[in-house]
Design a protein around this motif. Sequence first.
Motif, PDB file in Angstrom:
ATOM      1  N   ASP A   1      -3.330  -0.879  -5.657  1.00  0.00           N
ATOM      2  CA  ASP A   1      -1.951  -0.380  -5.817  1.00  0.00           C
ATOM      3  C   ASP A   1      -1.841   0.629  -6.690  1.00  0.00           C
ATOM      4  OD1 ASP A   1      -1.172  -2.517  -3.934  1.00  0.00           O
ATOM      5  OD2 ASP A   1      -0.688  -3.913  -5.405  1.00  0.00           O
TER       6      ASP A   1
ATOM      7  N   PHE B   1     -12.603  -9.203  -7.339  1.00  0.00           N
ATOM      8  CA  PHE B   1     -12.517  -9.841  -6.244  1.00  0.00           C
ATOM      9  C   PHE B   1     -13.100 -11.289  -6.110  1.00  0.00           C
ATOM     10  CE2 PHE B   1     -16.670  -8.065  -5.225  1.00  0.00           C
ATOM     11  CZ  PHE B   1     -17.236  -8.825  -4.379  1.00  0.00           C
TER      12      PHE B   1
ATOM     13  N   ALA C   1      -6.428  -5.545   0.695  1.00  0.00           N
ATOM     14  CA  ALA C   1      -5.850  -4.850  -0.120  1.00  0.00           C
ATOM     15  C   ALA C   1      -5.202  -3.509   0.169  1.00  0.00           C
ATOM     16  CB  ALA C   1      -6.443  -4.621  -1.544  1.00  0.00           C
TER      17      ALA C   1
ATOM     18  N   SER D   1      -6.588  -6.072  -5.810  1.00  0.00           N
ATOM     19  CA  SER D   1      -5.485  -5.683  -5.054  1.00  0.00           C
ATOM     20  C   SER D   1      -4.565  -4.634  -6.022  1.00  0.00           C
ATOM     21  CB  SER D   1      -4.697  -6.759  -4.448  1.00  0.00           C
ATOM     22  OG  SER D   1      -4.393  -7.659  -5.484  1.00  0.00           O
TER      23      SER D   1
END
Length: 298
Positions: A58, A44, A92, A54
């Motif tokens: 996912d 990040f 996220a 992110s």
Amino acid sequence: MTIRPALLIAGHGTRHEGAADALRALVRVLGERLPDVPVAGGFFGAPASPLPLSGAVDALVAQGATRLVVVPLLMAPTGAIRETLPEAVARAVAAHPGVRAVCEPELGPDPRLLAALERRLDEALGGGARRPEDRDRTTVLLVGRGAADPHANAEVVRAARLLWEGRGFAGVETAFVTLAAPDVPAGLDRCRVLAAAAPGTRQRHRIVVLPYFFFAGDLLERLRMQTEGWAAAHPGAEVLGAEPIGAAPELVEVVVARYRAAVADGAAFAGRAAKDARPAGDALPGTALSAASAGGPA
């Protein structure tokens, strides 16, 4: 559907491919240690990172994860930055309704990580540093990232004191790569002055520059450039560079312990924040986050 919470490893602020490879290696080792737990990692605070946080979120959600334990690869607090870890995680998870995450506090100075730093010092000294006659003529410069927040920088100073206690080095000084004083050249100046005043100065005194962060990357390159520049201007000084911690066994143990403690504290996912002694404005460890709390879909 995943029953056990997933483990998300969060590094801070790098676009360096070598750091991304090191994080991937750490994720693989953690996956072997926790075979029934989905594990992923990302960075990040660096928009162009080759391994974004992110994307790691996912990937975990795609494996069925609905609860994430986020362990930051931070030796000290970041201080005031554009986006804190809880903010980055909240952003996220906002795209994934029903997913919750809890952010653990930074890792340092855990005694196991101090032991890993000591081993890096021994390696820099050629393996003979456990002899008193070697260590008492060695001064260590522990170099942190640096932050605008004095409380964050104070944690690096605390780690230096803990690293010095009982290990036989002539001293452990601190410096910072950016944003805070003393910078690396000033820290090396202080090490040189202390070495000149130390008893037994007829023996050649050494300075070891020890990174107080986990992986090679932009920070380490800047640190080495600053160190090499100072050494070139002081040809009489012996300056050695230690490697960062990397995916050391001690780091794996600390991350696994943090994960298991967070999972055992099931209330963390219900929104109960862990206690934090730092002043208001710092990121709260143990904070539960969800798409709703991030302003995303409920």
